[in-house]
Design a protein around this motif. Sequence first.
Motif, mmCIF file in Angstrom:
data_model
loop_
_atom_site.group_PDB
_atom_site.id
_atom_site.type_symbol
_atom_site.label_atom_id
_atom_site.label_comp_id
_atom_site.label_asym_id
_atom_site.label_seq_id
_atom_site.Cartn_x
_atom_site.Cartn_y
_atom_site.Cartn_z
ATOM 1 N N SER A 617 -21.149 -56.603 17.292
ATOM 2 C CA SER A 617 -19.828 -56.352 16.718
ATOM 3 C C SER A 617 -19.827 -56.844 15.282
ATOM 4 N N ALA A 618 -18.981 -56.259 14.476
ATOM 5 C CA ALA A 618 -18.884 -56.642 13.065
ATOM 6 C C ALA A 618 -17.505 -56.274 12.554
ATOM 7 N N GLY A 619 -17.072 -56.964 11.516
ATOM 8 C CA GLY A 619 -15.771 -56.663 10.944
ATOM 9 C C GLY A 619 -15.639 -57.211 9.538
ATOM 10 N N VAL A 620 -14.767 -56.591 8.789
ATOM 11 C CA VAL A 620 -14.472 -57.036 7.435
ATOM 12 C C VAL A 620 -12.988 -56.841 7.179
ATOM 13 N N ALA A 621 -12.373 -57.805 6.510
ATOM 14 C CA ALA A 621 -10.953 -57.720 6.176
ATOM 15 C C ALA A 621 -10.745 -58.249 4.764
ATOM 16 N N TYR A 622 -9.809 -57.635 4.051
ATOM 17 C CA TYR A 622 -9.467 -58.063 2.699
ATOM 18 C C TYR A 622 -7.954 -58.044 2.558
ATOM 19 N N ILE A 623 -7.415 -59.089 1.914
ATOM 20 C CA ILE A 623 -5.974 -59.187 1.711
ATOM 21 C C ILE A 623 -5.655 -58.983 0.235
ATOM 22 N N PHE A 624 -4.914 -57.947 -0.065
ATOM 23 C CA PHE A 624 -4.404 -57.719 -1.413
ATOM 24 C C PHE A 624 -3.102 -58.499 -1.578
ATOM 25 N N ASN A 625 -2.897 -59.073 -2.762
ATOM 26 C CA ASN A 625 -1.698 -59.871 -3.048
ATOM 27 C C ASN A 625 -1.567 -61.024 -2.048
ATOM 28 N N GLY A 627 -0.953 -64.303 -0.190
ATOM 29 C CA GLY A 627 0.018 -65.361 -0.386
ATOM 30 C C GLY A 627 1.384 -64.889 -0.825
ATOM 31 N N SER A 628 1.546 -63.609 -1.115
ATOM 32 C CA SER A 628 2.839 -63.104 -1.561
ATOM 33 C C SER A 628 3.577 -62.454 -0.400
ATOM 34 N N ASP A 629 4.854 -62.141 -0.620
ATOM 35 C CA ASP A 629 5.636 -61.467 0.415
ATOM 36 C C ASP A 629 5.385 -59.962 0.428
ATOM 37 N N ARG A 630 4.413 -59.507 -0.385
ATOM 38 C CA ARG A 630 4.010 -58.097 -0.389
ATOM 39 C C ARG A 630 2.527 -57.948 -0.024
ATOM 40 N N ALA A 631 1.978 -58.942 0.673
ATOM 41 C CA ALA A 631 0.549 -58.934 0.993
ATOM 42 C C ALA A 631 0.188 -57.746 1.883
ATOM 43 N N THR A 632 -0.990 -57.182 1.607
ATOM 44 C CA THR A 632 -1.525 -56.069 2.393
ATOM 45 C C THR A 632 -2.903 -56.453 2.910
ATOM 46 N N ARG A 633 -3.066 -56.392 4.238
ATOM 47 C CA ARG A 633 -4.372 -56.674 4.822
ATOM 48 C C ARG A 633 -4.991 -55.380 5.330
ATOM 49 N N VAL A 634 -6.224 -55.110 4.882
ATOM 50 C CA VAL A 634 -6.971 -53.931 5.314
ATOM 51 C C VAL A 634 -8.212 -54.424 6.045
ATOM 52 N N SER A 635 -8.470 -53.895 7.230
ATOM 53 C CA SER A 635 -9.616 -54.372 8.005
ATOM 54 C C SER A 635 -10.306 -53.214 8.711
ATOM 55 N N ALA A 636 -11.604 -53.382 8.899
ATOM 56 C CA ALA A 636 -12.431 -52.443 9.660
ATOM 57 C C ALA A 636 -13.219 -53.231 10.687
ATOM 58 N N ASP A 637 -13.446 -52.626 11.835
ATOM 59 C CA ASP A 637 -14.049 -53.334 12.953
ATOM 60 C C ASP A 637 -14.947 -52.362 13.709
ATOM 61 N N MET A 638 -16.102 -52.869 14.199
ATOM 62 C CA MET A 638 -17.050 -52.016 14.905
ATOM 63 C C MET A 638 -17.593 -52.735 16.134
ATOM 64 N N LEU A 639 -17.726 -51.987 17.240
ATOM 65 C CA LEU A 639 -18.361 -52.479 18.448
ATOM 66 C C LEU A 639 -19.566 -51.603 18.766
ATOM 67 N N ASN A 663 -13.059 -48.928 14.192
ATOM 68 C CA ASN A 663 -11.609 -49.089 14.253
ATOM 69 C C ASN A 663 -11.106 -49.562 12.894
ATOM 70 N N LEU A 664 -9.939 -49.097 12.488
ATOM 71 C CA LEU A 664 -9.355 -49.441 11.192
ATOM 72 C C LEU A 664 -7.928 -49.942 11.382
ATOM 73 N N SER A 665 -7.534 -50.885 10.526
ATOM 74 C CA SER A 665 -6.177 -51.434 10.590
ATOM 75 C C SER A 665 -5.658 -51.701 9.185
ATOM 76 N N VAL A 666 -4.356 -51.524 9.016
ATOM 77 C CA VAL A 666 -3.654 -51.881 7.780
ATOM 78 C C VAL A 666 -2.368 -52.586 8.169
ATOM 79 N N THR A 667 -2.141 -53.768 7.597
ATOM 80 C CA THR A 667 -0.908 -54.510 7.848
ATOM 81 C C THR A 667 -0.214 -54.763 6.517
ATOM 82 N N GLN A 668 1.059 -54.404 6.445
ATOM 83 C CA GLN A 668 1.823 -54.532 5.207
ATOM 84 C C GLN A 668 3.053 -55.402 5.426
#
Length: 721
Positions: A617-625, A627-639, A663-668
Amino acid sequence: METQMQRIGVSALALAAGLSAAHPVRAQTPPEAQPQPAPSDGLAIEVVGKRLDRERSEIQPSLGATRYDFSKTAISNTPLGENATLNQVLLRAPGVVQDGFGQIHVRGDHGSLQYRLDGVQLPEGLALFSSILSPRFADQLSLITGSLPAQYGLRTAGVVDITVKSGTTNPGGEASAMVGSNNWVQPALEYGGRSGNFDYFAVGQYVSNNIGIENPTPSTSPLHDSTAQWYALTKLSALADENTRLSFIAGGASARYQIPNVPGQTPEFPVNGITNWNSAVLDQRQWEDTYFGIASLQKSYQNFNMQLSGFGRYSKLSYQPDALGDLLYNGIAPWSQRSSLAFGVQGDASWKVASNHTLRGGFLVQREQVSSYSQNNALGLVPDPSDPTALIPGENPVGFSDGSTLVGWTYSVYVQDEWKVIPTVTVNFGARFDAISGQVSENQVSPRINVVWEPTPQISLRAGYSRYFVPAPLNQVGFGSLAARLGTTAEPENFINDPVRAERSDYFDVGLTVKPLEGLTIGFAGYYKIAENYLDKGQFGAPIQLASFNYANAQVKGFELYANYDQGPWSVYGNLAWSKVSATRINSAQYNFSPEDLAYIGNYWIAADHDQGWTGSAGVAYIFNSGSDRATRVSADMLFGSGLRTSVITPNDTSLPAYATLNLSVTQKIPINGSKGTQIRLDAINVTDGVYELRTGEGVGVGAPQYGMRRAFFVTLAQKF
């Protein structure tokens, strides 16, 4: 930023003071110098509560074992986040293999996982499709594997250690709702807080969809696969004084499942002249219910910590067949129910007797009663017109009932010493004694030893040996009457039914953890197990539940490589594991198997059905902004999996095709005036829409074909208050 997934061998320096590496070392403070919180002093109460959490972890450290910690960020980066099942989160740890019915295997064992809530081991339940514990319940979540210290016994493939959320760790509330493919609807609500010395937390969720069990066909939508489920947990605790805490945890889960259908199947048996039937309209159903409770007293005084707990769990599994369809396709239609009531007492304590010695000990006593009842219709056997000496299935149903009750007791006690030999070397050695009575009576003394060497703060090496004693779950042992099936199509091919016995094994484990850069952890673990009466489980007919059996001898070996980087807005992890499970001679519950399989396995070593060579399994995630109230987290995940076993010519002789899912995810986060926190989340599962088969329905103890989920999309809206 919290760690994506900490994969560490426990630090010798930290544990020499009797602490888990997940917590900082706490200096010993004379009792007269410790803070004396007043009931109205909220901050002091919070400090005392967190201190008692740390001291509870001192009672049961994982010194020398391999521990994989899932932070809240790691759970959020998992596809579906807290809406995922607990097993889906655990699949992101190395060496954890995906199977059908939502099950997982750790380090080559079919089951043998124990689940602990705030340090208390839950009795094993009956649920197969349901995961009664949710990531939503966890403030901290860890999987402990390898050579386990003496406090961990009975279930030894891995320990799923959950520190339950509280009103102190998770104050306020959150409401969320997830909707998505397959008519998926999943609302959830949680709330926690503190009033004086009293702390409270509650959480519940409901799940409804049209894919309750894995699809038995490669189609995008299964037939007759709806489910409705609810899960709930509450935790109450109170500080009697600065060193004493009382707590109570109660939870439950209830789930209803349709058993999915495979269209185009030909009936195996004629019934009352009917020889043709549309298998797409079969109506089989299963119900799973579980309720549990834990009451604990925790006491800390100077260098002594203890926790005494009482626990109970009730489980019930019910199966309703298709009255005609089950006869046509299986030759038996069982209306069956099995229930289990288990309760007991667990005590654990630690005492730092000197600067370089910490003694630990504890006990567990448990009573379980399992009741089983089945009202069955089958087809009577009649003489073959072409050969009067042979019997063949007739067309007329006959009824028979079968029921029994079994009571079992479990007794365990352990003691161990954590010895800091020199500042960089710690040895943890001890033993435990386990005894069981039920269908059989057995016992064993199991020595344990682990050595951890930390030449520098960046390098940790460990090695351990554990003797294990693993009894079969009492509720997974067949204890009904085979004679009741005589003369019907439910009659087994043989009547050999030696009792299922406890597995006894020698387990060796080594590991290395290196932290070459800030935020980067790289590790290796290797293991080897030699087992007698190796426990395996199979699904034999209906209802769809697991039944235990033994192989006389087995060997399990494997290794794991893992890496984790968590720095700034980046969270990256990856792991790769290999394992091999070889076993020979089935020596219990033989009536479940054909004479041909018994003969072959009695003369040859075979791969276990749950053996999967490579897992990753592997995954990577990055958070734009960040610490702010407009943070965006983008992540990819593989099994990734190289495939479980199936039978083509001889038992379990072939691996299924390898597979990988992306698998892909975006949290805003959404800034709203007056809101305590609003976010929207998008998840895409199996975005390439790959078709992969987990099971073919063939293999030792394998009952049905199962495919992984096809491409699916989900939207979650969450609001804090």
